[in-house]
Design an enzyme around this catalytic site. Structure first.
Site, mmCIF file in Angstrom:
data_model
loop_
_atom_site.group_PDB
_atom_site.id
_atom_site.type_symbol
_atom_site.label_atom_id
_atom_site.label_comp_id
_atom_site.label_asym_id
_atom_site.label_seq_id
_atom_site.Cartn_x
_atom_site.Cartn_y
_atom_site.Cartn_z
ATOM 1 N N TYR A 119 25.322 34.664 85.554
ATOM 2 C CA TYR A 119 24.332 35.725 85.397
ATOM 3 C C TYR A 119 24.431 36.377 84.033
ATOM 4 O O TYR A 119 25.382 36.149 83.289
ATOM 5 C CB TYR A 119 24.481 36.770 86.512
ATOM 6 N N ARG B 160 25.189 33.332 75.435
ATOM 7 C CA ARG B 160 26.305 33.331 76.384
ATOM 8 C C ARG B 160 25.897 32.645 77.696
ATOM 9 O O ARG B 160 26.706 31.940 78.316
ATOM 10 C CB ARG B 160 26.798 34.753 76.663
ATOM 11 N N ARG C 106 25.916 21.641 102.928
ATOM 12 C CA ARG C 106 27.054 22.295 102.283
ATOM 13 C C ARG C 106 28.078 21.230 101.917
ATOM 14 O O ARG C 106 28.545 20.501 102.785
ATOM 15 C CB ARG C 106 27.672 23.325 103.234
ATOM 16 N N LYS D 5 30.568 33.822 82.832
ATOM 17 C CA LYS D 5 30.019 34.999 83.533
ATOM 18 C C LYS D 5 29.470 34.590 84.897
ATOM 19 O O LYS D 5 28.259 34.441 85.072
ATOM 20 C CB LYS D 5 28.941 35.672 82.668
ATOM 21 N N GLU E 21 40.533 43.887 80.917
ATOM 22 C CA GLU E 21 39.246 44.568 80.691
ATOM 23 C C GLU E 21 38.932 45.460 81.880
ATOM 24 O O GLU E 21 39.712 45.523 82.837
ATOM 25 C CB GLU E 21 38.126 43.547 80.459
HETATM 26 N N1 PDD Z 1 29.053 43.382 82.980
HETATM 27 N N2 PDD Z 1 33.631 42.351 81.059
HETATM 28 C C1 PDD Z 1 33.139 42.145 82.284
HETATM 29 C C2 PDD Z 1 34.061 41.690 83.356
HETATM 30 C C3 PDD Z 1 31.767 42.344 82.545
HETATM 31 O O1 PDD Z 1 31.281 42.120 83.770
HETATM 32 C C4 PDD Z 1 30.922 42.792 81.497
HETATM 33 C C5 PDD Z 1 29.450 43.010 81.693
HETATM 34 C C6 PDD Z 1 31.492 43.014 80.220
HETATM 35 C C7 PDD Z 1 30.670 43.461 79.046
HETATM 36 O O2 PDD Z 1 29.799 42.453 78.603
HETATM 37 P P1 PDD Z 1 28.415 42.790 77.895
HETATM 38 O O3 PDD Z 1 28.747 43.676 76.748
HETATM 39 O O4 PDD Z 1 27.901 41.490 77.472
HETATM 40 O O5 PDD Z 1 27.547 43.495 78.906
HETATM 41 C C8 PDD Z 1 32.841 42.769 80.039
HETATM 42 C C9 PDD Z 1 27.641 43.561 83.274
HETATM 43 C C10 PDD Z 1 27.024 44.690 82.526
HETATM 44 C C11 PDD Z 1 27.472 43.654 84.784
HETATM 45 O O6 PDD Z 1 28.134 42.901 85.468
HETATM 46 O O7 PDD Z 1 26.665 44.454 85.268
#
Ligand code: PDD
Length: 286
Positions: free
Chosen positions: A33, A52, A101, A150, A182
């Site tokens: 996503y 990304r 599945r 992601k 993070e």
């Molecule tokens: N999350 N680290 C994690 C684990 C994240 O899920 C996100 C973003 C970031 C920051 O990435 P970016 O600057 O590209 O948004 C770092 C989004 C906002 C979410 O899951 O809603």
């Protein structure tokens, strides 16, 4: 008026939008996503999110459902149809619905699922939290080892948010082998001796699009940046702490595990970075 969402080529009222119960996103969290922010009706950092997304798809041998130009057109169409001034566009691609599945990936002929929807957030850039800062707790990082992809496997980050809530905090910073990886949905930073510190890029963290922009802008503004891991002790003793993401931009962190950071109020470095980031992003928005 009901929200219009996008599902596999159609713009539909949200009540009419459907995906299969056999969708691998549902059965295996086999999906990726992106979240792109919208300010003044325009997309922030779209190219970064698109790049990304392509990388996430490549890492998982997943087909790209549409060309990137079409993806941009879909984002814009949804922003327009839903009258989004400030808010977010959420995009999800999954490996689609195979006949049954099966742990093995289905043939490449199975069409990926593409879903997008908007979230309206009036005044997103003027969030009151940015003025007072947020409180975080530390928790063990118990996610999988490919956090650079992601994926929609967000159960542990959700658990982290609930742990934070239960502790009266706003978010959690995850810790592995003694250092912070993070936040649950953002990248984490501290400021020490005026220097901005954040963990370097690896499979341990998501390569934040906001992170890349903020670090570039910080360097352009002659601020010192060091990409290295830091501990919770160091963070508690730092002058400032903050997080970045597409949904929060640059957000000050004023308390970590109950200990105030600096004087317990948002500091000048985070405030300046937030200002520069928002100004530059609005200028470059498309
Ligand atoms: N999350 N680290 C994690 C684990 C994240 O899920 C996100 C973003 C970031 C920051 O990435 P970016 O600057 O590209 O948004 C770092 C989004 C906002 C979410 O899951 O809603």
């Amino acid at each position: 008026m009901s929200r219009i969402v996008y599902v596999n080529g159609d713009y539909l009222p949200e009540e009419e939008a459907r995906v299969s119960v056999f969708d691998r996103g549902f059965l295996f969290a086999d999906g990726v996503y992106e979240v792109t922010s919208v300010l003044g009706g325009k997309l922030i950092d779209f190219d970064g999110h698109a790049a990304r997304l392509q990388r996430s798809l490549d890492e998982l041998d997943m087909r790209r459902p549409v060309e990137m130009e079409e993806l941009l057109a879909i984002h814009r169409e949804l922003v327009a149809r839903n009258d989004i001034v400030d808010g977010l566009v959420y995009l999800q691609v999954t490996r689609g619905a195979a006949a049954d599945r099966d742990f093995a990936y289905p043939d490449q002929e199975v069409a990926p699922t593409l879903v997008l929807f908007t979230q309206s957030k009036p005044g997103l850039a003027d969030s009151p939290a940015a003025k007072v800062g947020i409180k975080v707790i530390s928790i063990a990082d118990e996610r999988w080892g490919r956090r650079d992809i992601k994926t929609v496997q967000l159960l542990y980050p959700s658990m982290g948010k609930m742990m934070a809530k239960a502790a009266g905090a706003d978010d959690a910073w995850m810790v592995e082998d003694g250092s912070v990886t993070e936040g649950t949905s953002n990248n984490a930073y501290i400021v020490k001796g005026g220097k901005i510190m954040t963990r370097g890029l690896s499979n341990d963290i998501l390569h934040g699009i906001t992170r890349a922009a903020v670090l570039r802008l910080a360097r352009e503004a002659q601020m010192e940046v060091e990409e290295r891991p830091f501990t919770i002790d160091e963070a508690q003793a730092a002058e400032e702490a903050f997080v970045t993401s597409a949904s929060t931009f640059v957000m000050p962190v004023v308390e970590i595990d109950g200990a105030p950071v600096g004087n317990g109020a948002p500091g000048p470095v985070a405030a300046r970075l937030r200002e520069i980031y928002l100004e530059e992003s609005r200028k470059a928005a498309i």
